[in-house]
Design a protein around this motif. Structure first.
Motif, PDB file in Angstrom:
ATOM      1  N   ARG A  27       0.831  -1.196   0.000  1.00 47.21           N
ATOM      2  CA  ARG A  27       0.000   0.000   0.000  1.00 47.21           C
ATOM      3  C   ARG A  27       0.873   1.257   0.000  1.00 47.21           C
ATOM      4  N   LEU A  28       1.899   1.270   0.848  1.00 46.70           N
ATOM      5  CA  LEU A  28       2.789   2.429   0.926  1.00 46.70           C
ATOM      6  C   LEU A  28       3.558   2.605  -0.386  1.00 46.70           C
ATOM      7  N   ALA A  29       4.038   1.502  -0.956  1.00 43.21           N
ATOM      8  CA  ALA A  29       4.769   1.583  -2.226  1.00 43.21           C
ATOM      9  C   ALA A  29       3.868   2.138  -3.327  1.00 43.21           C
ATOM     10  N   SER A  30       2.587   1.734  -3.311  1.00 46.11           N
ATOM     11  CA  SER A  30       1.646   2.225  -4.310  1.00 46.11           C
ATOM     12  C   SER A  30       1.400   3.718  -4.160  1.00 46.11           C
ATOM     13  N   ILE A  31       1.242   4.172  -2.919  1.00 46.43           N
ATOM     14  CA  ILE A  31       1.016   5.592  -2.652  1.00 46.43           C
ATOM     15  C   ILE A  31       2.219   6.420  -3.114  1.00 46.43           C
ATOM     16  N   LEU A  32       3.418   5.956  -2.763  1.00 40.83           N
ATOM     17  CA  LEU A  32       4.630   6.695  -3.119  1.00 40.83           C
ATOM     18  C   LEU A  32       4.871   6.658  -4.627  1.00 40.83           C
ATOM     19  N   ALA A  33       4.566   5.527  -5.268  1.00 39.61           N
ATOM     20  CA  ALA A  33       4.741   5.436  -6.722  1.00 39.61           C
ATOM     21  C   ALA A  33       3.866   6.450  -7.441  1.00 39.61           C
ATOM     22  N   LYS A  34       2.636   6.622  -6.963  1.00 39.54           N
ATOM     23  CA  LYS A  34       1.740   7.608  -7.564  1.00 39.54           C
ATOM     24  C   LYS A  34       2.263   9.022  -7.326  1.00 39.54           C
ATOM     25  N   ALA A  35       2.823   9.256  -6.136  1.00 37.50           N
ATOM     26  CA  ALA A  35       3.315  10.596  -5.797  1.00 37.50           C
ATOM     27  C   ALA A  35       4.553  10.968  -6.602  1.00 37.50           C
ATOM     28  N   TYR A  36       5.428   9.987  -6.847  1.00 43.23           N
ATOM     29  CA  TYR A  36       6.703  10.277  -7.509  1.00 43.23           C
ATOM     30  C   TYR A  36       6.718   9.865  -8.979  1.00 43.23           C
ATOM     31  N   GLY A  37       5.700   9.162  -9.413  1.00 41.60           N
ATOM     32  CA  GLY A  37       5.622   8.795 -10.814  1.00 41.60           C
ATOM     33  C   GLY A  37       6.602   7.723 -11.248  1.00 41.60           C
ATOM     34  N   ARG A  38       7.063   6.893 -10.321  1.00 39.94           N
ATOM     35  CA  ARG A  38       7.968   5.803 -10.653  1.00 39.94           C
ATOM     36  C   ARG A  38       7.899   4.729  -9.565  1.00 39.94           C
ATOM     37  N   GLU A  39       8.445   3.556  -9.878  1.00 37.69           N
ATOM     38  CA  GLU A  39       8.432   2.456  -8.923  1.00 37.69           C
ATOM     39  C   GLU A  39       9.291   2.806  -7.699  1.00 37.69           C
ATOM     40  N   ILE A  40       8.827   2.394  -6.534  1.00 33.31           N
ATOM     41  CA  ILE A  40       9.516   2.707  -5.285  1.00 33.31           C
ATOM     42  C   ILE A  40       9.907   1.417  -4.570  1.00 33.31           C
ATOM     43  N   GLN A  41      11.177   1.339  -4.138  1.00 30.56           N
ATOM     44  CA  GLN A  41      11.650   0.231  -3.324  1.00 30.56           C
ATOM     45  C   GLN A  41      11.534   0.632  -1.856  1.00 30.56           C
ATOM     46  N   ILE A  42      10.749  -0.106  -1.073  1.00 32.84           N
ATOM     47  CA  ILE A  42      10.529   0.196   0.336  1.00 32.84           C
ATOM     48  C   ILE A  42      11.543  -0.552   1.190  1.00 32.84           C
ATOM     49  N   ASN A  43      12.357   0.166   1.944  1.00 30.64           N
ATOM     50  CA  ASN A  43      13.268  -0.423   2.919  1.00 30.64           C
ATOM     51  C   ASN A  43      12.821   0.023   4.307  1.00 30.64           C
ATOM     52  N   VAL A  44      12.403  -0.925   5.133  1.00 30.07           N
ATOM     53  CA  VAL A  44      11.810  -0.603   6.428  1.00 30.07           C
ATOM     54  C   VAL A  44      12.776  -0.910   7.561  1.00 30.07           C
ATOM     55  N   ALA A  45      12.983   0.079   8.427  1.00 32.54           N
ATOM     56  CA  ALA A  45      13.753  -0.092   9.655  1.00 32.54           C
ATOM     57  C   ALA A  45      12.808   0.046  10.840  1.00 32.54           C
ATOM     58  N   VAL A  46      12.908  -0.877  11.796  1.00 29.25           N
ATOM     59  CA  VAL A  46      12.054  -0.833  12.983  1.00 29.25           C
ATOM     60  C   VAL A  46      12.790  -0.122  14.104  1.00 29.25           C
TER      61      VAL A  46
END
Length: 270
Positions: free
Chosen positions: A217-236
């Motif tokens: 969901r987050l990758a989809s939101i960011l992809a729409k915002a930036y107009g390109r595929e986004i790689q999500i790297n999550v740190a806890v």
């Protein structure tokens, strides 16, 4: 790197990319040989000056490359010749550009082998380990220690657990840090890996691990915002208390409870 150097860097790497892509397993050898040239430049001021002298004809500098490094893989030699024939704003920009070419060769090899996603994941995990263990980061970044000592620590910590491409990249930034700090150097490698896969990296910090659905969901939101595929790297990081912090390049969106509390504290104090 900027101006003339940036233009030279980008132009030569554009031409080298298809060479690295076509090299297959030879990409490892090409990278090693390019790194050998970088090490030679780093240890010889006279060589750096000779290969970046704007008053010296490019053909002379190419001949010097052939004379000194002719025993290396011809593809590496040809690339160094092109770098030497280009123009540079600063001497050190030449070595930095050749270093980038070596990293490109390693990423191209991994991409061809279908292991680039694994390499990217491993680099991210190592980055998180180092950021979570300051003693290990300090020891692995210690410029007073010898190269063998730093690499020995890397082997003791991660030996046998990494893909050969990941290991080669980390051995380079740990063993030959040059002017780079370790964690930022790994972050740059992550960006290069994502770019090779046609993606942009989003570094996400959250209080708890995100589910697969949340990541998508987050990758989809960011992809729409930036107009390109986004790689999500999550740190806890439990200290953020809740919400998430997202960084894409220099842009940061901080929605953590900790940040909101800190903002409230500053408003009260002010």
């Amino acid at each position: 790197m900027r101006g003339t150097s940036k233009a030279s860097h980008d132009a030569v790497l554009r031409g080298f990319d298809p060479v690295a892509t076509a090299a297959g397993e030879d990409g490892i050898t090409i990278a090693q040989h390019l790194f050998m040239v970088v090490d030679a430049l780093d240890t010889s001021g006279s060589l750096r000056r000779a290969m970046t002298d704007p008053a010296r004809p490019g053909t002379d500098k190419a001949s010097l490359v052939a004379q000194l490094f002719g025993s290396l893989d011809q593809r590496a030699v040809d690339t160094v010749k092109e770098f030497a024939e280009a123009r540079w704003s600063e001497e050190q920009d030449l070595a930095e550009s050749i270093e980038d070419a070596g990293e490109m060769a390693l990423f191209a090899y991994s991409d061809n082998a279908g292991t680039l996603q694994r390499v990217e994941d491993e680099l991210f995990r190592v980055e998180r380990i180092l950021e979570g263990n300051r003693d290990l980061l300090t020891a692995m970044s210690n410029r007073s220690a010898t190269k063998d000592q730093r690499l020995g620590l890397l082997e003791d910590t991660l030996g046998g657990k990494l893909h050969p491409t990941t290991a080669a990249l980390l051995e380079r930034v740990v063993g030959v840090p040059r002017a780079r700090r370790l964690v930022p150097a790994i972050k740059l490698l992550l960006e290069q890996a994502a770019q090779r896969r046609g993606r942009t990296v989003a570094s996400v910090t959250a209080a708890t691990e995100l589910s697969a659905a949340q990541r998508e969901r987050l990758a989809s939101i960011l992809a729409k915002a930036y107009g390109r595929e986004i790689q999500i790297n999550v740190a806890v990081d439990p200290e953020v208390l809740g919400g998430i912090r997202v960084q894409v390049g220099s842009e940061v969106v901080d929605g953590t409870i900790f940040n909101k509390l800190d903002d409230a504290r500053r408003r009260l104090v002010g």
